[in-house]
Design a protein around this motif. Structure first.
Motif, PDB file in Angstrom:
ATOM      1  N   LEU A 176       0.836  -1.196   0.000  1.00 40.93           N
ATOM      2  CA  LEU A 176       0.000   0.000   0.000  1.00 40.93           C
ATOM      3  C   LEU A 176       0.876   1.254   0.000  1.00 40.93           C
ATOM      4  O   LEU A 176       0.634   2.192  -0.762  1.00 40.93           O
ATOM      5  CB  LEU A 176      -0.931  -0.019   1.213  1.00 40.93           C
ATOM      6  CG  LEU A 176      -2.094   0.953   1.211  1.00 40.93           C
ATOM      7  CD1 LEU A 176      -2.980   0.776  -0.012  1.00 40.93           C
ATOM      8  CD2 LEU A 176      -2.903   0.794   2.479  1.00 40.93           C
ATOM      9  N   LEU A 188      -8.551   5.598 -12.271  1.00 41.23           N
ATOM     10  CA  LEU A 188      -7.557   4.865 -11.485  1.00 41.23           C
ATOM     11  C   LEU A 188      -6.560   4.157 -12.412  1.00 41.23           C
ATOM     12  O   LEU A 188      -6.028   3.105 -12.082  1.00 41.23           O
ATOM     13  CB  LEU A 188      -8.255   3.855 -10.567  1.00 41.23           C
ATOM     14  CG  LEU A 188      -9.036   4.471  -9.422  1.00 41.23           C
ATOM     15  CD1 LEU A 188      -9.928   3.435  -8.753  1.00 41.23           C
ATOM     16  CD2 LEU A 188      -8.091   5.090  -8.402  1.00 41.23           C
ATOM     17  N   THR A 227      -3.195   3.547 -10.756  1.00 46.53           N
ATOM     18  CA  THR A 227      -3.387   2.567  -9.679  1.00 46.53           C
ATOM     19  C   THR A 227      -3.517   1.174 -10.271  1.00 46.53           C
ATOM     20  O   THR A 227      -2.876   0.227  -9.802  1.00 46.53           O
ATOM     21  CB  THR A 227      -4.635   2.919  -8.848  1.00 46.53           C
ATOM     22  OG1 THR A 227      -4.419   4.188  -8.212  1.00 46.53           O
ATOM     23  CG2 THR A 227      -4.923   1.862  -7.806  1.00 46.53           C
ATOM     24  N   VAL A 278      -9.004  -4.011  -4.346  1.00 43.36           N
ATOM     25  CA  VAL A 278      -8.249  -2.802  -4.001  1.00 43.36           C
ATOM     26  C   VAL A 278      -9.022  -1.569  -4.449  1.00 43.36           C
ATOM     27  O   VAL A 278      -9.175  -0.609  -3.688  1.00 43.36           O
ATOM     28  CB  VAL A 278      -6.833  -2.822  -4.617  1.00 43.36           C
ATOM     29  CG1 VAL A 278      -6.100  -1.527  -4.333  1.00 43.36           C
ATOM     30  CG2 VAL A 278      -6.044  -4.028  -4.107  1.00 43.36           C
ATOM     31  N   TRP A 302     -11.930  -0.963  -2.122  1.00 50.76           N
ATOM     32  CA  TRP A 302     -11.474  -0.439  -0.824  1.00 50.76           C
ATOM     33  C   TRP A 302     -11.068   1.021  -0.955  1.00 50.76           C
ATOM     34  O   TRP A 302     -11.407   1.842  -0.097  1.00 50.76           O
ATOM     35  CB  TRP A 302     -10.316  -1.289  -0.308  1.00 50.76           C
ATOM     36  CG  TRP A 302      -9.802  -0.869   1.022  1.00 50.76           C
ATOM     37  CD1 TRP A 302     -10.263  -1.256   2.242  1.00 50.76           C
ATOM     38  CD2 TRP A 302      -8.710   0.036   1.272  1.00 50.76           C
ATOM     39  NE1 TRP A 302      -9.528  -0.649   3.239  1.00 50.76           N
ATOM     40  CE2 TRP A 302      -8.579   0.145   2.672  1.00 50.76           C
ATOM     41  CE3 TRP A 302      -7.850   0.752   0.454  1.00 50.76           C
ATOM     42  CZ2 TRP A 302      -7.612   0.944   3.262  1.00 50.76           C
ATOM     43  CZ3 TRP A 302      -6.890   1.551   1.045  1.00 50.76           C
ATOM     44  CH2 TRP A 302      -6.775   1.645   2.439  1.00 50.76           C
ATOM     45  N   LEU A 303     -10.350   1.356  -2.009  1.00 48.66           N
ATOM     46  CA  LEU A 303      -9.953   2.749  -2.220  1.00 48.66           C
ATOM     47  C   LEU A 303     -11.192   3.637  -2.332  1.00 48.66           C
ATOM     48  O   LEU A 303     -11.237   4.724  -1.760  1.00 48.66           O
ATOM     49  CB  LEU A 303      -9.075   2.885  -3.464  1.00 48.66           C
ATOM     50  CG  LEU A 303      -7.683   2.280  -3.368  1.00 48.66           C
ATOM     51  CD1 LEU A 303      -7.012   2.256  -4.742  1.00 48.66           C
ATOM     52  CD2 LEU A 303      -6.828   3.022  -2.355  1.00 48.66           C
ATOM     53  N   HIS A 314     -12.752   4.645   0.790  1.00 47.13           N
ATOM     54  CA  HIS A 314     -11.968   5.631   1.529  1.00 47.13           C
ATOM     55  C   HIS A 314     -11.762   6.928   0.743  1.00 47.13           C
ATOM     56  O   HIS A 314     -10.886   7.724   1.074  1.00 47.13           O
ATOM     57  CB  HIS A 314     -10.632   5.010   1.957  1.00 47.13           C
ATOM     58  CG  HIS A 314     -10.829   3.935   2.966  1.00 47.13           C
ATOM     59  ND1 HIS A 314     -11.040   2.621   2.625  1.00 47.13           N
ATOM     60  CD2 HIS A 314     -10.920   3.990   4.315  1.00 47.13           C
ATOM     61  CE1 HIS A 314     -11.224   1.909   3.717  1.00 47.13           C
ATOM     62  NE2 HIS A 314     -11.171   2.717   4.747  1.00 47.13           N
ATOM     63  N   GLY A 351     -10.985   7.308  -2.585  1.00 44.11           N
ATOM     64  CA  GLY A 351     -10.015   7.277  -3.674  1.00 44.11           C
ATOM     65  C   GLY A 351     -10.648   6.793  -4.963  1.00 44.11           C
ATOM     66  O   GLY A 351     -10.526   5.624  -5.312  1.00 44.11           O
ATOM     67  N   ASP A 401      -6.745   8.500  -9.283  1.00 42.12           N
ATOM     68  CA  ASP A 401      -5.374   8.447  -8.766  1.00 42.12           C
ATOM     69  C   ASP A 401      -5.051   9.613  -7.835  1.00 42.12           C
ATOM     70  O   ASP A 401      -4.458   9.417  -6.775  1.00 42.12           O
ATOM     71  CB  ASP A 401      -4.375   8.390  -9.920  1.00 42.12           C
ATOM     72  CG  ASP A 401      -4.489   7.107 -10.724  1.00 42.12           C
ATOM     73  OD1 ASP A 401      -4.705   6.028 -10.127  1.00 42.12           O
ATOM     74  OD2 ASP A 401      -4.382   7.177 -11.964  1.00 42.12           O
ATOM     75  N   VAL A 415      -6.695   9.143  -4.506  1.00 44.13           N
ATOM     76  CA  VAL A 415      -6.014   8.139  -3.677  1.00 44.13           C
ATOM     77  C   VAL A 415      -4.955   8.844  -2.835  1.00 44.13           C
ATOM     78  O   VAL A 415      -4.839   8.609  -1.628  1.00 44.13           O
ATOM     79  CB  VAL A 415      -5.396   7.014  -4.543  1.00 44.13           C
ATOM     80  CG1 VAL A 415      -4.478   6.128  -3.706  1.00 44.13           C
ATOM     81  CG2 VAL A 415      -6.489   6.183  -5.194  1.00 44.13           C
ATOM     82  N   VAL A 471      -6.725   9.112   0.680  1.00 45.35           N
ATOM     83  CA  VAL A 471      -6.418   7.807   1.293  1.00 45.35           C
ATOM     84  C   VAL A 471      -5.026   7.774   1.903  1.00 45.35           C
ATOM     85  O   VAL A 471      -4.843   7.253   3.000  1.00 45.35           O
ATOM     86  CB  VAL A 471      -6.586   6.666   0.260  1.00 45.35           C
ATOM     87  CG1 VAL A 471      -6.361   5.314   0.928  1.00 45.35           C
ATOM     88  CG2 VAL A 471      -7.950   6.728  -0.401  1.00 45.35           C
ATOM     89  N   GLU A 472      -4.057   8.350   1.222  1.00 43.71           N
ATOM     90  CA  GLU A 472      -2.672   8.250   1.674  1.00 43.71           C
ATOM     91  C   GLU A 472      -2.492   8.780   3.102  1.00 43.71           C
ATOM     92  O   GLU A 472      -1.849   8.135   3.925  1.00 43.71           O
ATOM     93  CB  GLU A 472      -1.730   8.998   0.738  1.00 43.71           C
ATOM     94  CG  GLU A 472      -0.273   8.891   1.168  1.00 43.71           C
ATOM     95  CD  GLU A 472       0.675   9.625   0.246  1.00 43.71           C
ATOM     96  OE1 GLU A 472       1.834   9.185   0.174  1.00 43.71           O
ATOM     97  OE2 GLU A 472       0.269  10.611  -0.396  1.00 43.71           O
TER      98      GLU A 472
END
Length: 98
Positions: free
Chosen positions: A36, A56, A59, A73, A76-77, A80, A82, A85, A88, A92-93
């Protein structure tokens, strides 16, 4: 009547709850933590020289290069924040790096 926990005891209880919540969240990461982090680093580097196309694409490129399952993935992104890109990185980061 029961004794009310003291301030330090309440703080310790809160720390324990937060640690359990974090461990639970970590257990549901779609990639191992180092992967990740590598995704975030990859996106940071690529987005310095390329504009986000609001997909994305990068990604997915990263995930394909590592033969990782893309859809879990990506889902999930999205959960959160994302959805592309740059999101994200932006959404998310900060929550999941380190």
């Amino acid at each position: 009547m029961g004794n009310k926990p003291g301030k330090e005891e309440r703080r310790a209880m809160l720390r324990d709850v937060k640690q359990r919540q974090r461990a639970e969240a970590e257990a549901h990461l779609p990639l191992p933590r180092p992967e990740l982090t590598a995704l975030f680093d990859f996106l940071d580097a690529r987005l310095e020289s390329e504009d986000c196309d609001h997909t994305l694409r990068l990604t997915r490129e990263f995930l394909r290069e590592r033969s990782a399952a893309e859809e879990p993935v990506v889902a999930w992104l999205g959960e959160h924040g994302g959805f592309c890109d740059c999101e994200v990185i932006a959404n998310v980061e900060g929550e999941w790096s380190a």
